[in-house]
Each structure stands twice: as structure tokens, then as C-alpha cells.
Design a protein around this motif. Structure first.
Motif, mmCIF file in Angstrom:
data_model
loop_
_atom_site.group_PDB
_atom_site.id
_atom_site.type_symbol
_atom_site.label_atom_id
_atom_site.label_comp_id
_atom_site.label_asym_id
_atom_site.label_seq_id
_atom_site.Cartn_x
_atom_site.Cartn_y
_atom_site.Cartn_z
ATOM 1 N N THR A 74 0.836 -1.206 0.000
ATOM 2 C CA THR A 74 0.000 0.000 0.000
ATOM 3 C C THR A 74 0.872 1.257 0.000
ATOM 4 O O THR A 74 0.597 2.227 -0.715
ATOM 5 C CB THR A 74 -0.932 -0.004 1.237
ATOM 6 N N LYS A 75 1.951 1.213 0.771
ATOM 7 C CA LYS A 75 2.853 2.370 0.806
ATOM 8 C C LYS A 75 3.563 2.557 -0.532
ATOM 9 O O LYS A 75 3.834 3.689 -0.954
ATOM 10 C CB LYS A 75 3.862 2.217 1.956
ATOM 11 N N ALA A 76 3.880 1.449 -1.212
ATOM 12 C CA ALA A 76 4.475 1.564 -2.553
ATOM 13 C C ALA A 76 3.473 2.231 -3.503
ATOM 14 O O ALA A 76 3.847 3.063 -4.345
ATOM 15 C CB ALA A 76 4.876 0.182 -3.079
ATOM 16 N N LEU A 77 2.181 1.904 -3.335
ATOM 17 C CA LEU A 77 1.141 2.540 -4.169
ATOM 18 C C LEU A 77 1.086 4.054 -3.930
ATOM 19 O O LEU A 77 0.855 4.822 -4.863
ATOM 20 C CB LEU A 77 -0.240 1.965 -3.856
ATOM 21 N N ASP A 78 1.269 4.473 -2.662
ATOM 22 C CA ASP A 78 1.281 5.915 -2.357
ATOM 23 C C ASP A 78 2.293 6.621 -3.275
ATOM 24 O O ASP A 78 2.017 7.681 -3.841
ATOM 25 C CB ASP A 78 1.707 6.178 -0.904
ATOM 26 N N TYR A 79 3.482 6.004 -3.409
ATOM 27 C CA TYR A 79 4.536 6.630 -4.222
ATOM 28 C C TYR A 79 4.198 6.549 -5.709
ATOM 29 O O TYR A 79 4.458 7.488 -6.459
ATOM 30 C CB TYR A 79 5.886 5.958 -3.949
ATOM 31 N N ILE A 80 3.647 5.427 -6.157
ATOM 32 C CA ILE A 80 3.302 5.293 -7.577
ATOM 33 C C ILE A 80 2.291 6.372 -7.972
ATOM 34 O O ILE A 80 2.381 6.971 -9.041
ATOM 35 C CB ILE A 80 2.740 3.884 -7.875
ATOM 36 N N TYR A 81 1.332 6.638 -7.069
ATOM 37 C CA TYR A 81 0.301 7.642 -7.363
ATOM 38 C C TYR A 81 0.666 9.026 -6.825
ATOM 39 O O TYR A 81 -0.119 9.969 -6.966
ATOM 40 C CB TYR A 81 -1.055 7.177 -6.824
ATOM 41 N N GLY A 82 1.840 9.128 -6.197
ATOM 42 C CA GLY A 82 2.325 10.441 -5.752
ATOM 43 C C GLY A 82 1.426 11.116 -4.731
ATOM 44 O O GLY A 82 1.215 12.324 -4.783
ATOM 45 N N VAL A 83 0.849 10.319 -3.812
ATOM 46 C CA VAL A 83 -0.021 10.906 -2.776
ATOM 47 C C VAL A 83 0.393 10.446 -1.390
ATOM 48 O O VAL A 83 0.788 9.297 -1.203
ATOM 49 C CB VAL A 83 -1.502 10.501 -2.942
ATOM 50 N N ALA A 84 0.268 11.350 -0.435
ATOM 51 C CA ALA A 84 0.493 10.974 0.970
ATOM 52 C C ALA A 84 -0.870 10.710 1.597
ATOM 53 O O ALA A 84 -1.839 11.410 1.288
ATOM 54 C CB ALA A 84 1.197 12.101 1.705
ATOM 55 N N PRO A 85 -0.990 9.718 2.455
ATOM 56 C CA PRO A 85 -2.276 9.485 3.116
ATOM 57 C C PRO A 85 -2.646 10.663 4.011
ATOM 58 O O PRO A 85 -1.761 11.347 4.528
ATOM 59 C CB PRO A 85 -2.030 8.216 3.934
ATOM 60 N N VAL A 174 -7.329 4.895 3.212
ATOM 61 C CA VAL A 174 -7.761 3.592 3.733
ATOM 62 C C VAL A 174 -9.182 3.324 3.223
ATOM 63 O O VAL A 174 -9.907 4.264 2.896
ATOM 64 C CB VAL A 174 -7.746 3.566 5.281
ATOM 65 N N PRO A 175 -9.576 2.055 3.173
ATOM 66 C CA PRO A 175 -10.895 1.748 2.611
ATOM 67 C C PRO A 175 -12.064 2.230 3.462
ATOM 68 O O PRO A 175 -13.148 2.446 2.964
ATOM 69 C CB PRO A 175 -10.912 0.216 2.532
ATOM 70 N N ARG A 176 -11.850 2.347 4.778
ATOM 71 C CA ARG A 176 -12.945 2.822 5.637
ATOM 72 C C ARG A 176 -12.368 3.547 6.852
ATOM 73 O O ARG A 176 -11.210 3.336 7.216
ATOM 74 C CB ARG A 176 -13.839 1.672 6.087
ATOM 75 N N GLY A 177 -13.203 4.356 7.442
ATOM 76 C CA GLY A 177 -12.798 5.068 8.643
ATOM 77 C C GLY A 177 -13.282 4.334 9.892
ATOM 78 O O GLY A 177 -13.774 3.222 9.828
ATOM 79 N N ILE A 178 -13.113 5.003 11.036
ATOM 80 C CA ILE A 178 -13.484 4.417 12.325
ATOM 81 C C ILE A 178 -14.600 5.267 12.932
ATOM 82 O O ILE A 178 -14.517 6.498 12.920
ATOM 83 C CB ILE A 178 -12.253 4.402 13.277
ATOM 84 N N THR A 179 -15.625 4.601 13.467
ATOM 85 C CA THR A 179 -16.718 5.336 14.108
ATOM 86 C C THR A 179 -16.424 5.510 15.600
ATOM 87 O O THR A 179 -15.558 4.826 16.149
ATOM 88 C CB THR A 179 -18.056 4.575 13.962
ATOM 89 N N ASN A 371 -6.812 10.795 0.255
ATOM 90 C CA ASN A 371 -6.238 11.881 -0.537
ATOM 91 C C ASN A 371 -6.221 11.417 -1.988
ATOM 92 O O ASN A 371 -5.487 10.495 -2.340
ATOM 93 C CB ASN A 371 -4.818 12.164 -0.028
ATOM 94 N N MET A 372 -7.038 12.048 -2.823
ATOM 95 C CA MET A 372 -7.157 11.624 -4.219
ATOM 96 C C MET A 372 -6.393 12.551 -5.175
ATOM 97 O O MET A 372 -6.604 12.501 -6.380
ATOM 98 C CB MET A 372 -8.633 11.592 -4.624
ATOM 99 N N ASN A 373 -5.521 13.360 -4.614
ATOM 100 C CA ASN A 373 -4.785 14.308 -5.452
ATOM 101 C C ASN A 373 -3.594 13.612 -6.120
ATOM 102 O O ASN A 373 -2.427 13.865 -5.808
ATOM 103 C CB ASN A 373 -4.328 15.485 -4.571
ATOM 104 N N PHE A 374 -3.893 12.692 -7.032
ATOM 105 C CA PHE A 374 -2.862 11.834 -7.617
ATOM 106 C C PHE A 374 -1.881 12.601 -8.513
ATOM 107 O O PHE A 374 -2.283 13.434 -9.324
ATOM 108 C CB PHE A 374 -3.512 10.712 -8.444
ATOM 109 N N GLN A 375 -0.614 12.292 -8.342
ATOM 110 C CA GLN A 375 0.452 12.813 -9.211
ATOM 111 C C GLN A 375 1.251 11.588 -9.659
ATOM 112 O O GLN A 375 2.272 11.258 -9.073
ATOM 113 C CB GLN A 375 1.373 13.786 -8.441
#
Lengths: 487, 158
Positions: A74-85, A174-179, A371-375
Motif C-alpha cells: 500500500t505504501k508503494a502505491l502511495d509513491y506510484i500515485y504520488g499521494v500521501a495518506p 484507507v478503505p474505511r474510517g473508524i466510528t 487523498n485523491m490528489n494523484f500525481q
């Protein structure tokens, strides 16, 4: 119609760990080699797949570290899409990750280490298992282990759908948040985990550290190996399982490297030897020096003992107190392989305290989880501390985001050469003049078990026990004796 | 039928024949569906994980892959839990055997299955990453599903 067969001991299984011990002309131990089954074709399997499939595929490559594989991916995907969580997404990920550390470390300690240290290394093998541990510590403690395991796995399930093989994992979130309702239950799990961690710590002190024979075993030369160490540290050089910089210390404890995981290829070399499928990692700037320990080695270790050696301290107060006690007893760096177990329990305490901090963070229940601000960059390197040590996932994609390169470096790969050396040293005390003394198998296994290695473990072929085989060979390679368990 | 039966297909479907048990479970589900008395699950777990799954069921059927000394790919086996050997020191905490898992569950007071039937398919390749079975193993999947359906008295839809 099906045949009825007896599995053990006549059936021989593949997929087991194998150790070859070579003797010299005097019949004393000269070398030991640790081998695992080769799993083939992973890169070919991945090529052409969308990168975002990787966090769902990689948990299935290992039955032992599915959550760390999921997180590194998942962290590798962050870099591929250029976004920080987002800050909340990061909290949720860390919640999942620390829950994994608690679960995994306690299963290791009570199922794998405690039979040696609580039941005893010389105890009847039939009692040297989890059932024997429960007989010794009491049923209620056993129930607590199972309860903590269930509660922490429930957290992983909540976030990533399946605890054994998490399916969640999105770039930038992440796919879902916490209530708020879920937070209450998580808080309860966190509090129970801290209480249990303190209990487990005390159990270790009472059963192991106050027992002179066990302490002598930990401190003995047979279980001492002088290597470099590598692990993730935060900005203050404290222990961090989820992120940070990779710090390497030499056998005297001096920092020799401190780098961003993205630069791993500048520091970590991979070496091919004919006796193993594993590409043996070593410090690239020193170069491959073979299976040697000491100041001239280029081997480093990862995992709990390595993390203890590379950090300046723990990130939470109770764990810090325990860390200081370990430093007082063993000093730093500690090269005692059996001290992996001690360091593991201190880490479980930090993970439990981390869980408490996260559970009480107001941001945890925010809805800002993506964060959907993909680069788009087309390249990603994800690095985490798996329970067994540094795990690196490196992916590259074409401009459509389809995978065209994959490289994974897993903890057992970092530790493979040191494991061989550790087994060699443990075996040296039990094999003299070609005579193999009673107890050699367990003493060699204790060295091996401290690392909790994964043995090409994605397969689950019956009977469900991962067998281990040790061949003792003369200088020409001829087998003098084979000792095995579970084959 | 009041007995609560759990059918567990074990394996890893991205490691070639290692997924055989899961494919058998899917075949049984396709033919019989599920009822309140029968649950069919897929899992890639060792013994400690199996404990979680098995607790609460009276009868459990485990379908897995196996590699024997003289077997041919596609051979089908029925195995008694007792034949899996005594509870022993595993080389990894994630590889507890089924017997230890059951004994552990019973100690903790869980309702553990009275009977555990284990079926296995001899496999050829479980070390290559692939989502397909080798031909001999693929042929055995419906045969083993037939055997389990018959042994367990499961009803196929008309």
C-alpha cells in the motif's frame, strides 16, 4: 475412492526448511547452510497487472506476514500515485499495523519461544509445545493470549476485511474510517493489550531472567553473533514499525548509514550462492565477504534484536523503561541471538501503548480518510518493519499503471546468512569429533526459531506442520546423519 | 439434518496446485449451495487459524493438497486426524497441526468438532505462482467433490 494413508513419519513432504551442517576432517563443525523452498515466477505473475491489485495479491505470498506485505504494498502505491495518506488515514493504517504487531509477537512468544523458556529446553519433547506452556502458566493465561489475538485481529478485520490476508489498501488512504462506537471497543482492546504486555514482560523476567541457567544460555557464546544491524527509526531515532529512515549500526554500535528507504539499492546488495535460492543480502558498500561474523563481516541482521540495536530508545514510556532494563543487562549493541525474544516482548508493549495513543486521538474518527490528489510517478518503494524485520516492496509500472517490475526484499532474506551462522555456532557445542550429542537438534533449532523465519510459507500442504531437516555431512558432502522434525 | 457441518477448502489459489482444496470447496458449493446446517469456507491458514474456524461445529471436513512419496498428481486421499502425528513442537507458530488446534480449543472450553474428516489431493506443483491447476489435479477436483458429497450425505439440487 480415496486411499487411507498415514502421514507421519513415512510420508516425505516438500516445502520444508533444510539445514546442512558440514564437518571438517576432525569431525567438528565447519559450516552450516540454511535453505528454503524456492517459490518461482512471482514477478512474471505480477507483470501486466494493475498496480492497485498488489495489496490484495501480496498477503497471499506469505502465511506469516500477510499484514506487513499488505502495508508495504500500500505504501508503494502511495509513491506510484504520488499521494500521501491523510492524517486520519495514516492513523487508521498505524492502528491496523500495531494490532498486527501485538497479535504476531504474542503468538510467537507463547507458541514458539515459551516451550523452550517456560517449559524448558530439556523437557520431554511431547510436552515442549503450547499445550505444555498452558499446563505450566495456567489455562487463564492461555485464554488471555487467545482473547488478545482475537481482539487485535478484529481490528485488522474491521479495517482490511480479512485478518489473515487483508484485502484493503488504497493509495493515499484507507478503505474505511473508524466510528466513535468502534473507537470505544478499540480503546478497550488497547487497554487490555497494555495490561497483557506488562504481564508477559513479568512472566519473561520471572521464568527466564531470574533463572540463571536460562540467562547463561542467552549470554553464551553459542548464541552470540557479531553482525551489523538495520531497522527503521523515526526523526528522534526511536523505534517505528510503520515508517521512518533505515539506520544501520556496525558491530560496535556506531551508526554507519541513515537513509530513506527509497535509496535501498545504494546500501543493500544481493548475492547469489549455489547452495540457496535466496539472494543473500549484505552491505553493498563493504561488498560480499561470505558467511563470517565480526568486524570484517558485511552481514547485517533485522528484526526485534536489530531494532533494539539501531534505536536510541523506544517511542512510548513503558516500553522505554523495559528497554532501559534490557540495555542495563545486555548492553548495546547486544549480539545475543536469544535476546530476540526479550526485544520482541518490549516491542509488543510499545505496540500496545501505540494502540492506546491512536485510540485516544481525536483525529481517528475524522471522515477525511482519502487523498485523491494523484500525481502519477510510475515507481513506488514501500518499506515497513514486519514483525520479523525490514520489508521492502519495489514496483515500477508503465504509463497506464500496469506493473512491469517487482522486487521484494523480505526479513528472512536479510537474515538468511546470519541464520546459517547462528545455527553453526549453536551446533559447534554439540558436535565434536564427528559425534552428535543428544539435544543438538533443539539447540540448533533454538537459534533458528529466535528469528521466526518464514520458509517459503505460502503453501499449506498437509499435515500443517512446517518440517525441518538437518543433514550433517562430512567434508566431501556425504551425509553422515540426518535429524528431522515433522518429516 | 441437525448436525452442523463445516467444509473448509484450504490452500492458496495463486500458487498453482496449492489451491486444490479451495477449488473442491467451490465445486461443492456450486452443486449443493449452503444450508443453515452446512457452511463452506475457503481459507489459507495453519492450525491456530483453523481453531477459530472449527469452533462451534460438530463435524468438520478439511480439504487440502498433499505431496506423498509415491503418489501421482490427482490421487485422492482420506486421512484420519490421528494419522497426522502427535501434537508437537512446531517449527513455526503458524503451523500448528490440526490435532493441537483441536486439543487447544477443547482446553479453552470451545465446542470443538466430534469428527474431523480430512481429504486431500496429491498435487504436482505448489511452488510456481499461477492461478491454474496442473491437468491431473484439475481432473481430480470434481471427483473429490463427488466423494465428499456422498460421504457427508449432502443433497444436490434436483
Amino acid at each position: 475412492m480415496g486411499k487411507k494413508i498415514t502421514i507421519n513419519p513415512v510420508t516425505r513432504l516438500e516445502g520444508h526448511g533444510k539445514i546442512d551442517i558440514f564437518l571438517n576432517d576432525n569431525g567438528d563443525v565447519e559450516d552450516a547452510y540454511f535453505q528454503v523452498t524456492e517459490l518461482r515466477g512471482f514477478e512474471r505473475f505480477c507483470i501486466g497487472r494493475p498496480a492497485e491489485e498488489m495489496p490484495r495479491i501480496v498477503p497471499n505470498i506469505c502465511g506469516v506476514c500477510p499484514t506487513p506485505h499488505n502495508m508495504a504494498s500500500t505504501k508503494a502505491l502511495d509513491y506510484i500515485y504520488g499521494v500521501a495518506p491523510t492524517p486520519t488515514a495514516k492513523l487508521v493504517r498505524r492502528l491496523q499495523y500495531n494490532a498486527n504487531f501485538i497479535e504476531d509477537h504474542y503468538i510467537h512468544f507463547f507458541f514458539l519461544a515459551a516451550p523452550d523458556f517456560v517449559v524448558g529446553p530439556d523437557a520431554n519433547p511431547a510436552e515442549r509445545n503450547i499445550l505444555g506452556v498452558i499446563n505450566k502458566v495456567g489455562l487463564d493465561i492461555g485464554k488471555k493470549v487467545i482473547d488478545i489475538r482475537k481482539r487485535t485481529r478484529d481490528i485488522i478485520k474491521l479495517i482490511a476485511s480479512k485478518p489473515a490476508h487483508p484485502e484493503g489498501g488504497l493509495p493515499g488512504g484507507v478503505p474505511r474510517g473508524i466510528t466513535e462506537e468502534e473507537r470505544r471497543e478499540i480503546r478497550k482492546t488497547a487497554d487490555m493489550s497494555v495490561d497483557f504486555a506488562l504481564f508477559a514482560m513479568q512472566l519473561f523476567k520471572d521464568a527466564v531472567l531470574k533463572n540463571k541457567a536460562y540467562l547463561d544460555l542467552i549470554l553464551s557464546d553459542a548464541y552470540n553473533l557479531k553482525t551489523y544491524y538495520m531497522g527503521l527509526v523515526d526523526d528522534d531515532k526511536r523505534m517505528n514499525f510503520y515508517e521512518g529512515r533505515l539506520r544501520i549500526v556496525d558491530p560496535s554500535g556506531n551508526e554507519v548509514a541513515n537513509f530513506h528507504p527509497n535509496d535501498y539499492t545504494d546500501y543493500i546488495g544481493e548475492w547469489v550462492e549455489p547452495w540457496t535460492y535466496i539472494r543473500l543480502t549484505h552491505l553493498k558498500k563493504i561488498g560480499w565477504k561470505g558467511l563470517i561474523e565480526g568486524d570484517d563481516t558485511s552481514l547485517y541482521r533485522v528484526g526485534p534484536l536489530a531494532r533494539y540495536n539501531v534505536v536510541d530508545g523506544m517511542a512510548t514510556p513503558l516500553a522505554q523503561k523495559e528497554y532501559e532494563e534490557m540495555v542495563k543487562t545486555l548492553g548495546k549493541p547486544a549480539h545475543h541471538t536469544l535476546a530476540f525474544h526479550w526485544a520482541r516482548l518490549i516491542e509488543a508493549l510499545q505496540a500496545a501503548e501505540n494502540l492506546q495513543v491512536i485510540a485516544n486521538d481525536p483525529l481517528l474518527t475524522s471522515k477525511d480518510i482519502r487523498n485523491m490528489n494523484f500525481q502519477f510517478t510510475g515507481k513506488g518503494i514501500g518499506c515497513v518493519e514486519a514483525c520479523r524485520g525490514v520489508l521492502i516492496h519495489h514496483y515500477e509500472t508503465d504509463d497506464r499503471g500496469l506493473i512491469n517490475k517487482v522486487n521484494l526484499i523480505v526479513a528472512t532474506q536479510h537474515n538468511a546468512a546470519p541464520i546459517a551462522l547462528s545455527v553453526k555456532k549453536a551446533a559447534q557445542g554439540f558436535i565434536k569429533g564427528g559425534e552428535v550429542k543428544e539435544g543438538m537438534l533443539n539447540m540448533a533449532e533454538m537459534a533458528f526459531r529466535a528469528y521466526d523465519p518464514c520458509l517459503g510459507c505460502a503453501t499449506h500442504t498437509l499435515p500443517g506442520k512446517m518440517p525441518l531437516e538437518i543433514n550433517i555431512r562430512d567434508r566431501s558432502g556425504a551425509i553422515i546423519q540426518t535429524i528431522s522434525r515433522g518429516i | 439434518m441437525d448436525t452442523k457441518i463445516l467444509i473448509i477448502g484450504l490452500g492458496n489459489t495463486i500458487l498453482s496446485d496449492d489451491g486444490a482444496g479451495i477449488y473442491v470447496a467451490r465445486e461443492i458449493r456450486k452443486r449443493c449451495g449452503t444450508t443453515p446446517h452446512i457452511a463452506i469456507v475457503e481459507a489459507s491458514l495453519g492450525g491456530i487459524g483453523l481453531l477459530d474456524l472449527m469452533a462451534g461445529y460438530q463435524k468438520v471436513v478439511i480439504v487440502d493438497s498433499i505431496k506423498t512419496k509415491d503418489g501421482s498428481p490427482g490421487d485422492i486421499f482420506r486421512i484420519n486426524v490421528e494419522d497426522l502425528g502427535d501434537p508437537s513442537y512446531p517449527t513455526g507458530p503458524h503451523f500448528l497441526d490440526v490435532r493441537t488446534a483441536v486439543e487447544l480449543g477443547s482446553k479453552f472450553g470451545y465446542t470443538m468438532p466430534e469428527t474431523i474428516d480430512i481429504y486431500a489431493v496429491e498435487i504436482s506443483d505448489n511452488t510456481t505462482f499461477s492461478e491454474t491447476l496442473t491437468p491431473g489435479v484439475e481432473k481430480a477436483i470434481p471427483e473429490l467433490a463427488d466423494l465428499i458429497i456422498e460421504d457427508c450425505g449432502l443433497k444436490q439440487p434436483e
